[in-house]
Scaffold this motif. Structure first.
Motif, PDB file in Angstrom:
ATOM      1  N   MET A   1       3.461   6.072 -15.141  1.00 44.50           N
ATOM      2  CA  MET A   1       2.947   6.469 -13.837  1.00 44.50           C
ATOM      3  C   MET A   1       1.822   7.477 -14.029  1.00 44.50           C
ATOM      4  SD  MET A   1       5.158   7.656 -10.531  1.00 44.50           S
ATOM      5  CE  MET A   1       6.150   8.754 -11.539  1.00 44.50           C
ATOM      6  N   LEU A   2       0.786   7.395 -13.247  1.00 41.04           N
ATOM      7  CA  LEU A   2      -0.381   8.250 -13.408  1.00 41.04           C
ATOM      8  C   LEU A   2      -0.122   9.635 -12.851  1.00 41.04           C
ATOM      9  CD1 LEU A   2      -3.122   5.724 -12.373  1.00 41.04           C
ATOM     10  CD2 LEU A   2      -2.709   6.619 -14.650  1.00 41.04           C
ATOM     11  N   PRO A   3      -0.725  10.681 -13.391  1.00 41.85           N
ATOM     12  CA  PRO A   3      -0.587  12.015 -12.846  1.00 41.85           C
ATOM     13  C   PRO A   3      -1.201  12.103 -11.471  1.00 41.85           C
ATOM     14  CG  PRO A   3      -2.293  11.941 -14.546  1.00 41.85           C
ATOM     15  CD  PRO A   3      -1.606  10.638 -14.591  1.00 41.85           C
ATOM     16  N   ARG A 185       3.596   1.451  -4.162  1.00 43.53           N
ATOM     17  CA  ARG A 185       4.251   1.265  -5.453  1.00 43.53           C
ATOM     18  C   ARG A 185       3.551   1.997  -6.583  1.00 43.53           C
ATOM     19  NH1 ARG A 185       8.887   1.199  -4.863  1.00 43.53           N
ATOM     20  NH2 ARG A 185       8.931   0.967  -7.138  1.00 43.53           N
ATOM     21  N   ALA A 186       2.225   2.246  -6.443  1.00 40.35           N
ATOM     22  CA  ALA A 186       1.477   2.905  -7.521  1.00 40.35           C
ATOM     23  C   ALA A 186       1.957   4.329  -7.743  1.00 40.35           C
ATOM     24  CB  ALA A 186      -0.023   2.902  -7.210  1.00 40.35           C
ATOM     25  N   ARG A 187       2.665   4.886  -6.768  1.00 36.64           N
ATOM     26  CA  ARG A 187       3.222   6.230  -6.933  1.00 36.64           C
ATOM     27  C   ARG A 187       4.522   6.209  -7.731  1.00 36.64           C
ATOM     28  NH1 ARG A 187       2.814   8.188  -0.708  1.00 36.64           N
ATOM     29  NH2 ARG A 187       3.593   6.060  -0.401  1.00 36.64           N
ATOM     30  N   TYR A 243      -5.828   3.663  -6.675  1.00 37.06           N
ATOM     31  CA  TYR A 243      -4.859   3.813  -5.588  1.00 37.06           C
ATOM     32  C   TYR A 243      -3.670   4.673  -5.994  1.00 37.06           C
ATOM     33  CZ  TYR A 243      -6.973   0.812  -2.082  1.00 37.06           C
ATOM     34  OH  TYR A 243      -7.808   0.313  -1.113  1.00 37.06           O
ATOM     35  N   ALA A 244      -3.458   4.858  -7.280  1.00 28.17           N
ATOM     36  CA  ALA A 244      -2.425   5.783  -7.727  1.00 28.17           C
ATOM     37  C   ALA A 244      -2.883   7.233  -7.616  1.00 28.17           C
ATOM     38  CB  ALA A 244      -2.035   5.478  -9.168  1.00 28.17           C
ATOM     39  N   LYS A 245      -4.203   7.437  -7.481  1.00 26.25           N
ATOM     40  CA  LYS A 245      -4.756   8.785  -7.474  1.00 26.25           C
ATOM     41  C   LYS A 245      -5.106   9.304  -6.088  1.00 26.25           C
ATOM     42  CE  LYS A 245      -6.939   8.489 -12.066  1.00 26.25           C
ATOM     43  NZ  LYS A 245      -8.216   8.638 -12.793  1.00 26.25           N
TER      44      LYS A 245
END
Length: 295
Positions: A1-3, A185-187, A243-245
């Motif tokens: 998972m991205l910061p 979901r990217a979170r 989108y995760a950021k």
């Protein structure tokens, strides 16, 4: 998972890059659609993507997805199939810039779905953006009617344009929903897992229809089909990271940059010069989308 502490500005730049890669994919698909069916192209795009992501997963080993990950991303896979088939069909019968202009309703839908599913407050600019955007779509469609393309008989674009417009609008709706689910979901899920399911699911769903309608592929076109798959994977990996950021509404505005790609690629690759109605309608759609995405 991205910061989660990364800069939103970097997410915006990633989103713009992702849109650029997918625009190149769209232009390649449009060229292929002159020789092959939409279902076969879509299957090849996701089959190649599945092979690429299998190698990525083997290298990164992100772990086995949870049941919730399978359920949510499985739903996204269905939406991806509908989006791809509708959008690819629209690309096959409409000029590239016109197809992209109509697809620019997706940022407005993204803002609305983000409000409904991610509990973001629906603000007055969203409603104003909806009205302005739909007026823009009306201008694009009216331009087609005025030119005699929509519903017209004959060997040219003819009645196919009406179905093409409907297909692009449907793809804008399903694309928006899939991107909001991506944000959700990217979170929680690794980006590579999301993109892997996004390719493997559609490839499995399209395998039987593609086999039924498959046409022999000329040797040079295999390279183009592989390029379509690679560009699709690269574009969605970059978009997933973006989108995760950052929030979906903020990144939706980057969809607008596709118009610049569409006009340039349409002119260079296909000799397409967008008409005044398409440009005017696209301007209103961009304005409406910008209203909806304002903070």
């Amino acid at each position: 998972m991205l910061p989660r502490s990364t800069s939103p500005a970097s997410a915006v730049l990633l989103a713009a890059l992702g849109i650029g890669l997918l625009s190149l994919m769209d232009a390649t698909i449009k060229g292929l659609s002159e020789r092959y069916g939409v279902t076969g192209i879509a299957f090849a795009r996701y089959a190649v993507g599945t092979l690429v992501m299998a190698m990525v997963l083997a290298a990164l080993r992100p772990g086995w997805p949870s049941a919730e990950t399978w359920r949510t991303n499985g739903l996204r896979a269905v939406l991806v199939v509908v989006t791809a088939l509708c959008f690819f069909h629209g690309l096959s019968v409409l000029p590239l810039a016109e197809a992209l202009a109509l697809s620019f309703l997706s940022p407005i839908f993204i803002a609305l779905f983000a409000a409904l599913l991610l509990r973001e407050r629906v603000r007055p600019p969203v409603w104003a953006g909806l009205i302005v955007g739909f007026v823009g779509v009306g201008i694009v469609v009216a331009g087609q009617i005025g030119s005699g393309d929509v519903g017209a008989a004959g060997p040219g674009r003819g009645g196919a344009s009406a179905w093409g417009i409907a297909a692009i609008l449907a793809s804008a709706l399903t694309y928006a929903l899939s991107m909001v689910l991506l944000r959700a979901r990217a979170r929680h899920d690794p980006v590579v897992t999301i993109v892997a399911i996004q390719n493997a699911g559609p490839a499995a769903m399209l395998a039987a229809p593609a086999a039924w309608t498959w046409a022999p592929v000329a040797a040079p076109d295999w390279a183009l089909l592989v390029l379509v798959g690679v560009l699709g994977v690269a574009g969605h990996l970059v978009l997933s990271r973006a989108y995760a950021k950052a929030e979906a509404a903020r990144l939706a505005a980057m969809e607008y940059t596709a118009l610049l790609w569409a006009i340039g690629l349409g002119y260079v690759a296909f000799g397409e010069v967008p008409g005044m109605a398409t440009l005017a309608g696209a301007g209103l759609i961009l304005a409406g989308s910008a209203l909806a995405a304002r903070r």
